[in-house]
Enzyme design. Structure first.
Site, PDB file in Angstrom:
ATOM      1  N   HIS A 150     -23.110  15.984   1.891  1.00 39.84           N
ATOM      2  CA  HIS A 150     -22.909  16.404   0.503  1.00 39.84           C
ATOM      3  C   HIS A 150     -21.829  17.476   0.466  1.00 39.84           C
ATOM      4  O   HIS A 150     -21.792  18.353   1.329  1.00 39.84           O
ATOM      5  CB  HIS A 150     -24.218  16.966  -0.058  1.00 39.84           C
ATOM      6  CG  HIS A 150     -24.075  17.560  -1.430  1.00 39.84           C
ATOM      7  ND1 HIS A 150     -24.024  16.785  -2.562  1.00 39.84           N
ATOM      8  CD2 HIS A 150     -23.962  18.858  -1.837  1.00 39.84           C
ATOM      9  CE1 HIS A 150     -23.909  17.577  -3.627  1.00 39.84           C
ATOM     10  NE2 HIS A 150     -23.854  18.839  -3.203  1.00 39.84           N
ATOM     11  N   LYS A 159       0.831  -1.210   0.000  1.00 41.79           N
ATOM     12  CA  LYS A 159       0.000   0.000   0.000  1.00 41.79           C
ATOM     13  C   LYS A 159       0.861   1.254   0.000  1.00 41.79           C
ATOM     14  O   LYS A 159       0.466   2.290  -0.554  1.00 41.79           O
ATOM     15  CB  LYS A 159      -0.956   0.003   1.199  1.00 41.79           C
ATOM     16  CG  LYS A 159      -1.883  -1.195   1.245  1.00 41.79           C
ATOM     17  CD  LYS A 159      -2.548  -1.476  -0.095  1.00 41.79           C
ATOM     18  CE  LYS A 159      -3.124  -2.862  -0.185  1.00 41.79           C
ATOM     19  NZ  LYS A 159      -2.158  -3.961  -0.327  1.00 41.79           N
ATOM     20  N   ALA A 210      -6.331 -10.069   6.263  1.00 45.48           N
ATOM     21  CA  ALA A 210      -5.756  -9.745   7.561  1.00 45.48           C
ATOM     22  C   ALA A 210      -6.836  -9.462   8.599  1.00 45.48           C
ATOM     23  O   ALA A 210      -6.753  -9.915   9.748  1.00 45.48           O
ATOM     24  CB  ALA A 210      -4.820  -8.545   7.430  1.00 45.48           C
ATOM     25  N   VAL A 227       0.102 -16.296  -8.213  1.00 44.60           N
ATOM     26  CA  VAL A 227      -1.047 -17.197  -8.347  1.00 44.60           C
ATOM     27  C   VAL A 227      -1.800 -17.344  -7.036  1.00 44.60           C
ATOM     28  O   VAL A 227      -3.028 -17.392  -7.003  1.00 44.60           O
ATOM     29  CB  VAL A 227      -0.582 -18.582  -8.856  1.00 44.60           C
ATOM     30  CG1 VAL A 227      -1.775 -19.521  -8.998  1.00 44.60           C
ATOM     31  CG2 VAL A 227       0.140 -18.431 -10.183  1.00 44.60           C
ATOM     32  N   ILE A 248      -3.499  -9.647  -5.691  1.00 46.29           N
ATOM     33  CA  ILE A 248      -2.053  -9.402  -5.637  1.00 46.29           C
ATOM     34  C   ILE A 248      -1.511  -9.067  -7.019  1.00 46.29           C
ATOM     35  O   ILE A 248      -0.771  -8.092  -7.201  1.00 46.29           O
ATOM     36  CB  ILE A 248      -1.324 -10.616  -5.049  1.00 46.29           C
ATOM     37  CG1 ILE A 248      -1.721 -10.824  -3.588  1.00 46.29           C
ATOM     38  CG2 ILE A 248       0.196 -10.442  -5.158  1.00 46.29           C
ATOM     39  CD1 ILE A 248      -1.190 -12.107  -2.974  1.00 46.29           C
ATOM     40  N   GLY A 296      -1.142 -14.692 -12.801  1.00 44.39           N
ATOM     41  CA  GLY A 296      -2.186 -14.571 -11.789  1.00 44.39           C
ATOM     42  C   GLY A 296      -2.784 -13.183 -11.780  1.00 44.39           C
ATOM     43  O   GLY A 296      -2.067 -12.192 -11.606  1.00 44.39           O
ATOM     44  N   GLY A 297      -4.079 -13.108 -11.995  1.00 47.97           N
ATOM     45  CA  GLY A 297      -4.761 -11.821 -12.051  1.00 47.97           C
ATOM     46  C   GLY A 297      -5.689 -11.580 -10.889  1.00 47.97           C
ATOM     47  O   GLY A 297      -6.703 -10.891 -11.034  1.00 47.97           O
ATOM     48  N   ASP A 353      -4.803 -17.282   8.028  1.00 53.60           N
ATOM     49  CA  ASP A 353      -4.458 -17.954   6.775  1.00 53.60           C
ATOM     50  C   ASP A 353      -4.031 -19.393   6.948  1.00 53.60           C
ATOM     51  O   ASP A 353      -4.073 -20.174   6.000  1.00 53.60           O
ATOM     52  CB  ASP A 353      -3.337 -17.182   6.062  1.00 53.60           C
ATOM     53  CG  ASP A 353      -3.812 -15.871   5.472  1.00 53.60           C
ATOM     54  OD1 ASP A 353      -4.952 -15.471   5.775  1.00 53.60           O
ATOM     55  OD2 ASP A 353      -3.053 -15.240   4.722  1.00 53.60           O
TER      56      ASP A 353
END
Length: 467
Positions: free
Chosen positions: A442, A51, A318, A269, A184, A180-181, A310
């Site tokens: 607004h 990030k 996370a 991937v 990540i 890998g799309g 994970d």
């Protein structure tokens, strides 16, 4: 001091350190074991450093587009070493913060690789090879995940990048092929494209970010292509080759063998649970693809051993890991924790951002749930127009009979921030009418959520009536 604790946690990522702090708040004597970096993958090799790099790229994009506002900057030049140092400084600061929090909560930090021995015992092997034994009434496994790639020929060639290594910003590269799309792969495609590389994404599925809404994937694909990213869908990689000064990805698409060459290859991937050599068998902890088996209370097949994050599923989020750890330690210490798996927000930090929570249209169809969909384009939002960030939309999924919000998808500026309001609505069982009755400031991007709720009801204010 005795080496016996109320709770020992293996791993200090978002599951481990958050679980340790919550357990300490509940009055337990807690130890946390970490064999690598305090803060885990997210902080050191994942969410945070990536990030930081993405923020830099957004700055480049802002400077590039500022001429449309009448502000002209010189063409940005990239100091790669300075970028790397900035990223590392951010990581170092947050690692220090995790250490401070653990120490302030009187959590005992134990450096070393933990291994279960059974009967509440954990063997800890320090970096110098020395070993010690730690005992605990209960144990929480929170070892996270590591990069993974299908074993096609060449996947293990030396020099190829994985996601852990990509955050160190190797390069610069004239060209980069990303296998890998998913989230990540797309995030690094954005980073490297903004830094001047010719990027190609090779994705096996029919859309990038396959777990996200199809309309969202289309918007993101269009934005990436605008940056010069080439996206190859329905393309299954068959092998990777090192040609010396170039690398080659061979893949199959439309029944034909094809290939793309680039200076470097990033394998993005997926990830797998980091549970090898953990002593699961010795401790009687069942494992199955993709990770440790645990029940609704995060308890494993072994008494007094729990798992979160994970290590349960390989790939994860996370914030979900943190909430699972909180639920696990609250269960262990008698508070009764809970995780709502139907309300877990997710985000892809590209430009535009993609975020979602809860049920998606496709899932509703698969489950036979009747829904009403409300959608509002960012191109009709006053703040988005004023800031020239008109890509994307807000989509709300509501139960057709009750109007209760079941899910949301947001593509556009600050989508990762806006999704929190939708997650709260889904968690609390709010209806589209209740969102419509809520006054939104607004001019803000959040007004798009208000308008999407009105769209569910068939009465958006800032779209022309349907003919």
């Amino acid at each position: 001091m005795s080496d016996r604790y109320d709770l020992a946690i293996i791993g200090s990522g978002p599951a481990g350190y958050v679980g340790a702090i919550r357990a300490a708040q509940l009055g337990g004597r807690i130890a946390i074991i970490e064999g690598r970096d305090w803060g885990g993958t997210c902080l050191n090799r994942g969410c945070i450093p990536s990030k930081a790099l993405i923020h830099v790229c957004e700055s480049i994009e802002f400077a590039r587009d500022a001429k449309d506002w009448g502000v002209v900057y010189a063409a940005p030049s990239i100091d790669w070493d300075a970028l790397r140092k900035t990223k590392s400084r951010v990581v170092k600061q947050l690692v220090s913060g995790v250490e401070l929090l653990l120490d302030a909560n009187k959590v005992t930090r134990v450096p070393g690789r933990g291994k279960l021995l059974g009967d509440g015992k954990i063997e800890v092997t320090a970096a110098d090879g020395s070993q010690s034994i730690l005992e605990a009434a209960d144990i929480l496994i929170a070892t996270g995940s590591v990069p993974w790639c299908p074993p096609f020929p060449g996947y293990d060639l030396p020099g190829l990048l994985n996601s852990d290594e990509a955050v160190d910003l190797p390069g610069p590269y004239e060209s980069l092929a990303i296998v890998g799309g998913g989230a990540i792969g797309c995030e690094f495609a954005y980073v490297y494209a903004m830094l001047g590389a010719k990027v190609t994404i090779v994705e096996m599925m029919g859309q990038i970010v396959p777990t996200e809404d199809a309309d969202a994937a289309d918007v993101l694909a269009k934005a990436l292509r605008k940056l010069g990213v080439k996206i190859l869908l329905n393309s299954k990689v068959s092998s990777v080759q090192d040609l010396g000064d170039r690398k080659r990805v061979e893949y199959e698409a439309d029944g034909q063998a094809q290939a793309v060459e680039a200076q470097q290859i990033l394998l993005a991937v997926g990830r797998k649970s980091d549970i090898d050599n953990l002593g699961l068998e010795e401790a009687g902890v069942e494992r199955a693809r993709p990770g440790i088996v645990a029940d609704a209370h995060l308890k494993t097949s072994a008494d007094h051993i729990y798992a979160a994050g994970d290590c349960l599923r390989g790939v994860g989020l996370a914030h979900l890991a943190s909430h699972e750890a909180i639920a696990a330690v609250e269960t262990i210490l008698g508070e009764g924790g809970h995780v709502n798996y139907d309300c877990v927000p997710a985000a892809v930090f590209t430009h535009p951002e993609v975020s979602s929570v809860g049920l998606k249209e496709k899932q509703a169809a698969e489950r036979g749930i009747a829904i009403t969909v409300g959608m509002f384009p960012m191109s009709a939002n006053s703040r988005a127009i004023a800031t020239r960030q008109r890509e994307g939309f807000v989509k709300l999924i509501a139960a057709a009979d009750t109007g209760q919000l079941l899910g949301a998808c947001i593509v556009g500026p600050q989508a990762s921030e806006l999704i929190a309001a939708c997650a709260c609505a889904v968690e609390m069982g709010v209806t589209a009418s209740e969102v419509a009755d809520t006054i939104h400031s607004h001019p803000t991007f959040s007004e798009a959520i208000h308008e999407a709720a009105l769209s569910v009801l068939g009465r958006p204010l800032h779209l022309p009536p349907k003919k």
